[in-house]
Design a protein around this motif. Sequence first.
Motif, mmCIF file in Angstrom:
data_model
loop_
_atom_site.group_PDB
_atom_site.id
_atom_site.type_symbol
_atom_site.label_atom_id
_atom_site.label_comp_id
_atom_site.label_asym_id
_atom_site.label_seq_id
_atom_site.Cartn_x
_atom_site.Cartn_y
_atom_site.Cartn_z
ATOM 1 N N TYR A 1 -17.023 -66.495 -13.400
ATOM 2 C CA TYR A 1 -17.501 -65.430 -12.525
ATOM 3 C C TYR A 1 -17.710 -64.147 -13.328
ATOM 4 O O TYR A 1 -18.665 -63.406 -13.105
ATOM 5 C CB TYR A 1 -16.513 -65.194 -11.381
ATOM 6 N N LEU A 2 -16.801 -63.900 -14.276
ATOM 7 C CA LEU A 2 -16.957 -62.721 -15.123
ATOM 8 C C LEU A 2 -18.250 -62.823 -15.920
ATOM 9 O O LEU A 2 -18.964 -61.845 -16.109
ATOM 10 C CB LEU A 2 -15.764 -62.587 -16.083
ATOM 11 N N PHE A 3 -18.560 -64.034 -16.354
ATOM 12 C CA PHE A 3 -19.786 -64.203 -17.132
ATOM 13 C C PHE A 3 -21.017 -63.909 -16.279
ATOM 14 O O PHE A 3 -21.979 -63.307 -16.763
ATOM 15 C CB PHE A 3 -19.858 -65.611 -17.720
ATOM 16 N N THR A 4 -20.981 -64.320 -15.020
ATOM 17 C CA THR A 4 -22.069 -63.975 -14.109
ATOM 18 C C THR A 4 -22.222 -62.455 -14.045
ATOM 19 O O THR A 4 -23.340 -61.921 -14.080
ATOM 20 C CB THR A 4 -21.786 -64.513 -12.699
ATOM 21 N N GLY A 5 -21.092 -61.748 -13.972
ATOM 22 C CA GLY A 5 -21.118 -60.291 -13.944
ATOM 23 C C GLY A 5 -21.736 -59.719 -15.208
ATOM 24 O O GLY A 5 -22.531 -58.776 -15.165
ATOM 25 N N ILE A 6 -21.376 -60.311 -16.349
ATOM 26 C CA ILE A 6 -21.916 -59.832 -17.623
ATOM 27 C C ILE A 6 -23.436 -60.015 -17.653
ATOM 28 O O ILE A 6 -24.181 -59.115 -18.036
ATOM 29 C CB ILE A 6 -21.236 -60.574 -18.795
ATOM 30 N N LYS A 7 -23.873 -61.200 -17.209
ATOM 31 C CA LYS A 7 -25.321 -61.455 -17.190
ATOM 32 C C LYS A 7 -26.043 -60.415 -16.337
ATOM 33 O O LYS A 7 -27.074 -59.871 -16.720
ATOM 34 C CB LYS A 7 -25.593 -62.855 -16.613
ATOM 35 N N LEU A 8 -25.494 -60.155 -15.143
ATOM 36 C CA LEU A 8 -26.116 -59.182 -14.247
ATOM 37 C C LEU A 8 -26.099 -57.788 -14.855
ATOM 38 O O LEU A 8 -27.076 -57.033 -14.754
ATOM 39 C CB LEU A 8 -25.408 -59.175 -12.890
ATOM 40 N N ALA A 9 -24.973 -57.428 -15.506
ATOM 41 C CA ALA A 9 -24.855 -56.098 -16.092
ATOM 42 C C ALA A 9 -25.915 -55.910 -17.167
ATOM 43 O O ALA A 9 -26.550 -54.855 -17.251
ATOM 44 C CB ALA A 9 -23.450 -55.890 -16.660
ATOM 45 N N VAL A 10 -26.126 -56.935 -17.985
ATOM 46 C CA VAL A 10 -27.159 -56.852 -19.028
ATOM 47 C C VAL A 10 -28.523 -56.646 -18.380
ATOM 48 O O VAL A 10 -29.292 -55.762 -18.753
ATOM 49 C CB VAL A 10 -27.167 -58.132 -19.890
ATOM 50 N N SER A 11 -28.794 -57.460 -17.361
ATOM 51 C CA SER A 11 -30.093 -57.398 -16.701
ATOM 52 C C SER A 11 -30.328 -56.035 -16.038
ATOM 53 O O SER A 11 -31.378 -55.410 -16.223
ATOM 54 C CB SER A 11 -30.165 -58.532 -15.675
ATOM 55 N N TYR A 12 -29.322 -55.561 -15.311
ATOM 56 C CA TYR A 12 -29.455 -54.259 -14.645
ATOM 57 C C TYR A 12 -29.538 -53.120 -15.664
ATOM 58 O O TYR A 12 -30.280 -52.153 -15.466
ATOM 59 C CB TYR A 12 -28.279 -54.004 -13.687
ATOM 60 N N GLY A 13 -28.753 -53.223 -16.751
ATOM 61 C CA GLY A 13 -28.783 -52.199 -17.781
ATOM 62 C C GLY A 13 -30.185 -52.071 -18.362
ATOM 63 O O GLY A 13 -30.721 -50.970 -18.534
ATOM 64 N N ALA B 1 -25.465 -50.831 -13.192
ATOM 65 C CA ALA B 1 -24.925 -52.112 -13.678
ATOM 66 C C ALA B 1 -23.465 -52.336 -13.309
ATOM 67 O O ALA B 1 -23.041 -53.479 -13.109
ATOM 68 C CB ALA B 1 -25.104 -52.188 -15.190
ATOM 69 N N ILE B 2 -22.692 -51.263 -13.189
ATOM 70 C CA ILE B 2 -21.232 -51.437 -13.112
ATOM 71 C C ILE B 2 -20.788 -52.160 -11.836
ATOM 72 O O ILE B 2 -19.850 -52.956 -11.858
ATOM 73 C CB ILE B 2 -20.514 -50.066 -13.247
ATOM 74 N N VAL B 3 -21.499 -51.897 -10.737
ATOM 75 C CA VAL B 3 -21.036 -52.468 -9.465
ATOM 76 C C VAL B 3 -21.152 -54.002 -9.479
ATOM 77 O O VAL B 3 -20.302 -54.706 -8.934
ATOM 78 C CB VAL B 3 -21.796 -51.848 -8.280
ATOM 79 N N ALA B 4 -22.174 -54.501 -10.154
ATOM 80 C CA ALA B 4 -22.307 -55.963 -10.271
ATOM 81 C C ALA B 4 -21.095 -56.544 -10.985
ATOM 82 O O ALA B 4 -20.573 -57.599 -10.609
ATOM 83 C CB ALA B 4 -23.580 -56.314 -11.026
ATOM 84 N N MET B 5 -20.626 -55.826 -12.013
ATOM 85 C CA MET B 5 -19.463 -56.306 -12.770
ATOM 86 C C MET B 5 -18.195 -56.204 -11.930
ATOM 87 O O MET B 5 -17.347 -57.104 -11.968
ATOM 88 C CB MET B 5 -19.315 -55.481 -14.055
ATOM 89 N N ILE B 6 -18.070 -55.124 -11.153
ATOM 90 C CA ILE B 6 -16.889 -54.983 -10.288
ATOM 91 C C ILE B 6 -16.862 -56.133 -9.272
ATOM 92 O O ILE B 6 -15.836 -56.806 -9.090
ATOM 93 C CB ILE B 6 -16.911 -53.624 -9.540
#
Lengths: 281, 246, 252
Positions: free
Chosen positions: C174-186, C129-134
Amino acid sequence: MNAAPVQRDVHAELKGVTRIYSAVPGAGAKLPVPALGPIDLDLVRGEFFAVVGPSGCGKSTFLEVLAGLQKPSAGSVSFEGKPVSGQVPEGIGVVFQEDASFPWLTVWDNVAFGLRRNGVAAPEMRRRVEDALAFMGLKDFARAFPSQLSGGMRQRVCIARTLVLQPRLILLDEPFGALDAQTRLLMGDEVLRLWRRTGATVLLITHALDEAAMLADRIGAMSARPGRFIEVIATGWPRERDSTIVGAAAFGEITGRLWERLRGESLKALGHSDVAALAAE
Amino acid sequence: MSTARRTADTLLLLAGLVVFWEILHRAAGETAMPAPLPTFAYLLHNLTTPRFIANLTTTGLELGYALLLAYGIGLAIGVWLGAHRLSGAVGEPILVSLYSLPKITLYPVVLLIFGLGISGKVAFGALHGVLPVALLTMGAIRAIPPVYLRAARALQLSPWQTITIVLLPAALPEVFTGLRIGFTVTLLGVLLGEMFASKEGLGAMIIDALQLVQGEEMMTVAIVLFAFAALANGLLFFVEHRLRRV
Amino acid sequence: MTRVGLIRLVVIAALIGALELACRTGLIDHRIIIAPSEMASALWTLLASGSLDADIARTLGLIGLVTALSIVLGFAAGVAIHALPRLREALDPFFATYYAVPVFIFYPVLIAIFGLTLMPIVLIGVSTAIVAMIIATLNGLDRVPRVLGKVARVHRLGRIATALQLQLPAAAPYLFTGIKLAVSYGFIAVIAAEFILSPAGLGRDIADAYADFNNRRMYALILFLLVVATLVNAVLHSLDMRFAARRSGGRA
């Protein structure tokens, strides 16, 4: 025409100012690029000064050096007798060409931004924000977000955000560049109203000759890069004026004179090699 | 910044990763984490054994079939939802929410339907790949500017010509992005399938190696898979780049 | 509700209805799929019994932990990398390929190192998940309009005030997009890890039920996870819509 009264109240002063950019990364050549100057200019307290010149001539650089956003490579800038260097002094307000409204704040909060920063008390803040909103015709949009407004209205928000801080020198960097011609004329009226009411010194950067001719007390015609003033023209307009003066005979004369001085410079900016021949046509 | 320096920096980071691996090896011990050098030796020695080649072939075959299915079905759904406005409006949110679901939860269902053999893994891989291909194809078709269609009519192109000379080239780059992403997730799906209740393929090899405490083999399979995926992605990316420039 | 929304509801209901009918009439063998109504009732019984509580807490707790770690650490890493252009250029190829390689294949390696503890799941989850947030953080910081930097200086804002009052809100979408992806990947990583090899958790429960031919339990668990994932995604989506509606509506 370059009328310089004996006793003038100098508000801001540029002496021998130049700006040289070090080589841009990836541009190939490592040579430093002269962008501006040398420039000597006195802005008189309360006057409306416009700067016109071909695109890329360094108009915006000039404004940013005056505002303290960029340091001059040589020479000095002063505002109200104090030197300006690397920091924007209190009392100077800037409106940029790009839309700089904050999309995450309502119009009201956008305008209140600077006052909040300065810790102005709530009742005073409310009074000043409402006043600025009313003056810029934004009263009905106080609760709207910038994204719900047109480009012209968003630029008004930025002007109101500057105005509310009661700046004594207002710098406008092609604030209407992205607007259509009619809207620009109307926004010109707004700026004249603003200028008269605040009593501030106004410096307007523009690429539109008619805009400069209509608005300013004095117009500085800037050469192609590196930008220097090739002539400063006084318009002699009365303080009470509006966009209807575009019909006056003097307006045509001033615009014509400006174009006469700037045609060759504009061709240079376009990259014509045989500038002299073209300009002589 | 020069390309040479950038490449050098990237290689430096790669070297850093190997050093990190060595540190991990020292910290975790020989059985848990083999050292980089013996692993590379193991890799060179075992890459050509029949056992490795058999597993590689299985995974390759599964991936190939799964891609065929994912691309075929995904493109069909994408073209349909992209061209038919109402279907697209109805279907898009459904596809998007399916896309972000943890599809691994559906693997037992896939296994019950298709069985434990190769077809179960193929179906599971395809299940992963269909959605991005469909979504991006739909987006590509919707994004074709209507002015292209008017231009085609002004040029008096036949419907067939309109499709082949105007619409297809206009949509192709983004469709290709869908195919690239589809490739990635299909591979992941196939590997996940192999890691659960399977005896064949690279994914199964890793799980077997874990149970047999075969650190070198685990790392070898991981490296081979990483290299293959990165290479394939790079190749698809290159093609995509070329398409976009046209 | 809009007409399109209504049609979508009817389509989904029809699909579920068709499955129900096919299962009831025996067209689909109940050893393969059980009727949706049966899944729901099985889930209800299971939830009411309380026997699932520990596993629900474990799995959702792990997903929460993985997501939170990924968001916080990913954001911090993104800010740091953004400040170091040279490191960033060197990292760019890694970021571009990261989601193309099956990082999950490292899960068994992590088990070999840490044993069957929580550690391998947390690590594989965070690595996924972390790389999506980075990437989202870098993207957001790149898109902060340059003019905001000048506005900050005109208002004589310090570095921290500029970051908090201008850069952060400007990068927020953009940060919110990262959060959404992090949740999904997590979500995906934790469930997959539990499913493939884990001592406990909902993913493990599904795998066990599958191995025991306990279809009622298996489908109840699958339904539960799909409903939770869909709900979480729906909440994030509606938050996103609310931000987007006022921030980017009509803006070029």
